[in-house]
Design an enzyme around this catalytic site. Structure first.
Site, PDB file in Angstrom:
ATOM      1  CB  CYS A  70      -0.919  -0.006   1.223  1.00 15.55           C
ATOM      2  SG  CYS A  70      -2.029   1.402   1.215  1.00 15.55           S
TER       3      CYS A  70
ATOM      4  CB  ALA B 124      -8.265  -4.455  -6.478  1.00 11.09           C
TER       5      ALA B 124
HETATM    6  C1  LIG Z   1     -10.471   0.900  -2.917  1.00 14.92           C
HETATM    7  C2  LIG Z   1      -9.164   0.186  -2.841  1.00 14.92           C
HETATM    8  C3  LIG Z   1      -8.657  -0.164  -1.611  1.00 14.92           C
HETATM    9  C4  LIG Z   1      -7.450  -0.872  -1.525  1.00 14.92           C
HETATM   10  N1  LIG Z   1      -7.009  -1.309  -0.321  1.00 14.92           N
HETATM   11  C5  LIG Z   1      -5.946  -2.159  -0.244  1.00 14.92           C
HETATM   12  C6  LIG Z   1      -5.596  -2.814   0.959  1.00 14.92           C
HETATM   13  O1  LIG Z   1      -6.267  -2.669   1.992  1.00 14.92           O
HETATM   14  N2  LIG Z   1      -4.509  -3.643   0.956  1.00 14.92           N
HETATM   15  C7  LIG Z   1      -3.768  -3.862  -0.185  1.00 14.92           C
HETATM   16  O2  LIG Z   1      -2.806  -4.645  -0.146  1.00 14.92           O
HETATM   17  N3  LIG Z   1      -4.102  -3.267  -1.349  1.00 14.92           N
HETATM   18  C8  LIG Z   1      -5.170  -2.449  -1.408  1.00 14.92           C
HETATM   19  N4  LIG Z   1      -5.557  -1.925  -2.608  1.00 14.92           N
HETATM   20  C9  LIG Z   1      -4.791  -2.298  -3.815  1.00 14.92           C
HETATM   21  C10 LIG Z   1      -5.430  -3.503  -4.494  1.00 14.92           C
HETATM   22  O3  LIG Z   1      -5.467  -4.625  -3.652  1.00 14.92           O
HETATM   23  C11 LIG Z   1      -4.701  -3.881  -5.775  1.00 14.92           C
HETATM   24  O4  LIG Z   1      -3.381  -4.220  -5.460  1.00 14.92           O
HETATM   25  C12 LIG Z   1      -4.693  -2.763  -6.805  1.00 14.92           C
HETATM   26  O5  LIG Z   1      -5.894  -2.068  -6.851  1.00 14.92           O
HETATM   27  C13 LIG Z   1      -4.386  -3.324  -8.190  1.00 14.92           C
HETATM   28  O6  LIG Z   1      -5.365  -4.249  -8.592  1.00 14.92           O
HETATM   29  P1  LIG Z   1      -6.480  -3.893  -9.710  1.00 14.92           P
HETATM   30  O7  LIG Z   1      -5.721  -3.465 -10.931  1.00 14.92           O
HETATM   31  O8  LIG Z   1      -7.248  -5.140  -9.907  1.00 14.92           O
HETATM   32  O9  LIG Z   1      -7.285  -2.767  -9.150  1.00 14.92           O
HETATM   33  C14 LIG Z   1      -6.738  -1.205  -2.705  1.00 14.92           C
HETATM   34  C15 LIG Z   1      -7.251  -0.814  -3.939  1.00 14.92           C
HETATM   35  C16 LIG Z   1      -8.458  -0.140  -4.023  1.00 14.92           C
HETATM   36  C17 LIG Z   1      -9.010   0.219  -5.368  1.00 14.92           C
END
Ligand SMILES: Cc1cc2nc3c(=O)[nH]c(=O)nc-3n(C[C@H](O)[C@H](O)[C@H](O)COP(=O)(O)O)c2cc1C
Length: 739
Positions: A158, A292
């Site tokens: 994060c 995500a």
């Molecule tokens: C609303 C939101 C909250 C997120 N919260 C976390 C989290 O709590 N822990 C984490 O490791 N990544 C968090 N992420 C990152 C996602 O787990 C992921 O790594 C990132 O969005 C890339 O994936 P995607 O391309 O499918 O969105 C968050 C992403 C979004 C959009």
């Protein structure tokens, strides 16, 4: 183990909104004894999650709350990550179970830090934010105190200030020693059955990333590594650097192989739905992907046939889950505002007009209560609240999970084998028995008539059942056997401890005594045959039950996420001079809504279907009926025993017991006998019986090996279930050994 509250407490969700260090009070200083010793060896993990061939819901702060996770599971996610929750937030939480919904809450100062439900337990990963091994240790101890999660994950990805400012999240990528020590502390804190995993981002250079991954894998602490294919400074709209992943996957595979392990890498970043996953797998070499933002917009993105409609299906379901499971309204509104209300979605030819969608969105943003939100979707709040969570609200989810388990176990699922794989039963080396000759271990000839079964029953069971049937009148203790279980070591310095006690045989599954029937035994439910699985009973509150379910032996873990422990029965039948030593796995069936219920392997332990019921599209075996049948047959003393305080806890009248007569009112401030259900004489007895029923659990032993020593004719025979088969329907071998 858990505290049960019946009075609803107003809670406010903080987990969903923010769990940063600013929000959380400082903890008291930890004592030296609680410090993690980095020199200790890493304990092994017995979790059967494989993380291969799956598609997972990513951790998302605020979004990844209970309803999002349940919907994702319903529509095809194999595993679901919860939102990141930092160590200091979860440490010190009180765990509460809502007896009506089954929802488990971790509360601090009446604020809900985390909530989950037993139905998701086999698939649930708790994500921790931490940059301190000691705090991580305490946090994992807190969240694994009662078997609520299947795995725990460390967030090292994060980039948001609330996480990085305390050295957590993506900042851990630049402090690899701390990162690795935190993972090791998590491994030490978690029970063996709970896996530890890690989620990272890429470092700016490939070389640095490979070096980091190397260190992480070599800790021996993790079972799976998720890589979000962006660097810390990249924004979400920049395309993920997927081309960098293959080399990382190969590197992890080669180190893991040298360590004699498998550590799957999961690809995260720009996987939007089930349809995009195969291309990404091909590009990167992973077998599993994680979504995500796709799931934030529509939790049905895991569905192979395409997304289902937000306004017509997902949003109303979200509202129903939220009402029934009492999700905090603020979080519900936030998650629903992130859903992608689109005019038309796959399979939704009658999509809503833009005006209708705008009205829905407006309704959501203006709603202040669950009632107002329900109104927007024409949902009757009272009706939702009056429904049973287990039977009505979670019905679709349960059916979806059951269907997936069936598909996986029958091998029809192609690429999507699912992540929850039973690592046992891989070998098909059928009863080689050290090179000795083996025979078919089934009962043969006329004796076969004594079985109620459609299918041949194992010879050992027939010999045992005959011995009991012919001698029960003369040998009063014939139904008692010694039942042993193993308590897992509590730390690496501890050893496993055996425990043994006498229990009463309550029959084989689906068998009842019937003087009219051949052999004096008939099936209770005529649509099913006999089973060699043995039944006994227990009080669900006793430590034994926790021991059974925390063992997580590979053999006792099923593809459906079910779990039990190893046990052995020693049964001496004096009249026939035979000793049966039955090795098996043991499973506990508590009342509906009990958190341990999801661990029971309903399908696998079901007896075989009777030949004339084969072609019917018949109901599943009625396990609750079986449990109730055994409960109703208990004698009045036993019925009463289940409504006492937890067996083994201090006696409330311990001061006066010396002067009291055994079993009088002073020594027993609880009923000594209760009538059979249906024969209660007053309301108090009714309530007491209800309490007894809640504490009563059916214990089912699935045998896999029987060592029969026959002192009468000085023979010894070993019967074994063919590896990979179920005791209820499987094939047995037998071999003679030196007595
Ligand atoms: C609303 C939101 C909250 C997120 N919260 C976390 C989290 O709590 N822990 C984490 O490791 N990544 C968090 N992420 C990152 C996602 O787990 C992921 O790594 C990132 O969005 C890339 O994936 P995607 O391309 O499918 O969105 C968050 C992403 C979004 C959009």
């Amino acid at each position: 183990m858990e505290s049960i509250s019946s009075t609803p407490v107003e809670v406010e969700a903080v987990a969903a909104d923010s769990t940063s260090y600013q929000d959380v009070a400082a903890l008291p200083a930890i004592t030296e004894s609680e410090r993690v010793d980095d020199l200790d060896p890493i304990p092994t993990c017995t979790s059967t999650l494989t993380y291969r061939n799956g598609i997972f819901l990513a951790p998302m702060v605020r979004i990844g709350t209970l309803p999002t996770r349940l919907l994702s599971l319903e529509y095809g996610a194999d595993l679901v990550w919860g939102p990141e929750i930092v160590d200091r937030a979860i440490i010190g939480c009180e765990r509460k179970v809502d007896p009506h919904t089954g929802v488990v809450e971790y509360l601090k100062d009446h604020k809900q830090i985390f909530s989950c439900h037993p139905i998701e337990r086999p698939y649930l990963v708790y994500q921790l934010g931490s940059s301190d091994p000691d705090l991580a240790f305490q946090a994992i101890r807190t969240i694994t105190q009662a078997d609520d999660v299947a795995a725990v994950d460390l967030n090292c990805g994060c980039p948001k200030p609330f996480s990085t400012h305390a050295g957590m999240g993506a900042n851990m990528l630049s402090t690899p020693k701390l990162l690795c020590n935190t993972l090791k502390a998590m491994r030490r804190a978690a029970p063996p059955s709970v896996a530890v995993t890690c989620k990272i981002r890429l470092l700016p250079t490939q070389k640095a990333t490979l070096e980091l991954v190397d260190k992480i894998v070599r800790t021996g602490a993790i079972e799976c590594l998720t890589v979000h294919c962006r660097t810390k400074d990249m924004r979400p709209r920049e395309p993920a650097l997927l081309h960098r992943l293959r080399e990382i996957v190969d590197h992890v595979n080669s180190i893991a192989e040298k360590m004699g392990r498998a550590i799957p890498v999961v690809c995260n970043g720009d996987v939007w739905d089930a349809a995009t996953a195969p291309k990404i797998k091909e590009l990167t070499g992973v077998t599993s992907t994680m979504i995500a933002r796709g799931a934030e917009a529509n939790p049905s993105c895991f569905r192979e046939e395409g997304n289902v409609s937000i306004p017509q299906v997902i949003a109303p379901k979200w509202v129903k889950y939220s009402i029934a499971l009492k999700n905090p309204i603020g979080n519900t509104k936030y998650c629903m505002s992130q859903l992608a209300f689109k005019p038309a979605e796959a399979g939704n030819v009658n999509g809503l007009s833009k005006r209708q969608l705008a009205a829905l969105r407006m309704g959501i943003s203006q709603a202040k209560t669950h009632e107002e939100l329900a109104n927007v979707f024409g949902i009757d709040v009272e009706q939702v609240r009056s429904q049973s969570v287990a039977e009505d609200i979670l019905k679709d989810l349960r059916e979806a999970l059951d269907a997936r388990i069936k598909r996986h176990s029958s091998g029809f699922d192609g690429q999507r084998l699912g992540a929850v794989i039973n690592n046992a039963s891989q070998s098909s080396d059928q009863g080689s028995a050290g090179g000795q000759q083996t025979n078919d271990g089934h009962a043969k000839g006329d004796n076969q008539k004594k079985a109620t079964s459609n299918s041949p029953q194992p010879e050992w069971k027939e010999i045992l059942a005959n011995g009991i049937g012919e001698n029960i009148k003369n040998e009063k203790s014939i139904l008692y056997y010694a039942f042993s279980t193993v308590e897992q070591p509590s730390s690496v310095h501890d050893a496993a401890k055996p425990h043994v006690r006498y229990v009463v045989h309550r029959g084989f599954v689906n068998e009842k005594r019937d003087g009219e029937a051949d052999g004096g035994i008939a099936p209770q439910n005529p649509s099913f045959g006999s089973s060699p699985c043995l039944m006994t009973t227990t009080d669900v509150r006793t430590p034994k039950v926790a021991q059974l379910t925390s063992q997580s032996s590979l053999r006792a873990s099923g593809q459906d996420g079910s779990r039990g422990g190893e046990c052995e029965i020693a049964w001496w039948i004096e009249s026939t001079q035979m000793q049966f030593r039955i090795s098996g796995t043991v499973h506990v069936l508590p009342t509906k809504d009990h958190p341990l219920r999801s661990l029971f392997p309903f399908e696998r332990l079901s007896p075989p279907r009777a030949p004339d019921a084969m072609d019917q599209d018949a109901e599943s075996f009625d396990w609750d009926g079986e449990r109730t049948r055994i409960f109703n047959k208990l004698n009045p003393g036993l019925l009463a025993s289940f409504c006492r305080p937890t067996p083994g806890t201090p006696h409330p009248n311990s001061q006066q017991l010396d002067s009291a007569k055994p079993k009088d009112d002073t020594s027993s401030p609880w009923p000594l006998e209760l009538p059979q259900p249906g024969k209660e004489e007053n309301d108090e007895q009714k309530k007491q019986l209800e309490q007894s029923e809640k504490n009563f659990a059916l214990v089912v032993v699935e045998p896999y090996k029987v060592d029969l020593v026959n002192l009468a004719d000085d023979t010894r025979t070993i019967y074994e279930l063919v590896e990979g088969e179920n005791a209820a329907t499987g094939t047995w071998t037998s071999r003679r050994v030196v007595p």
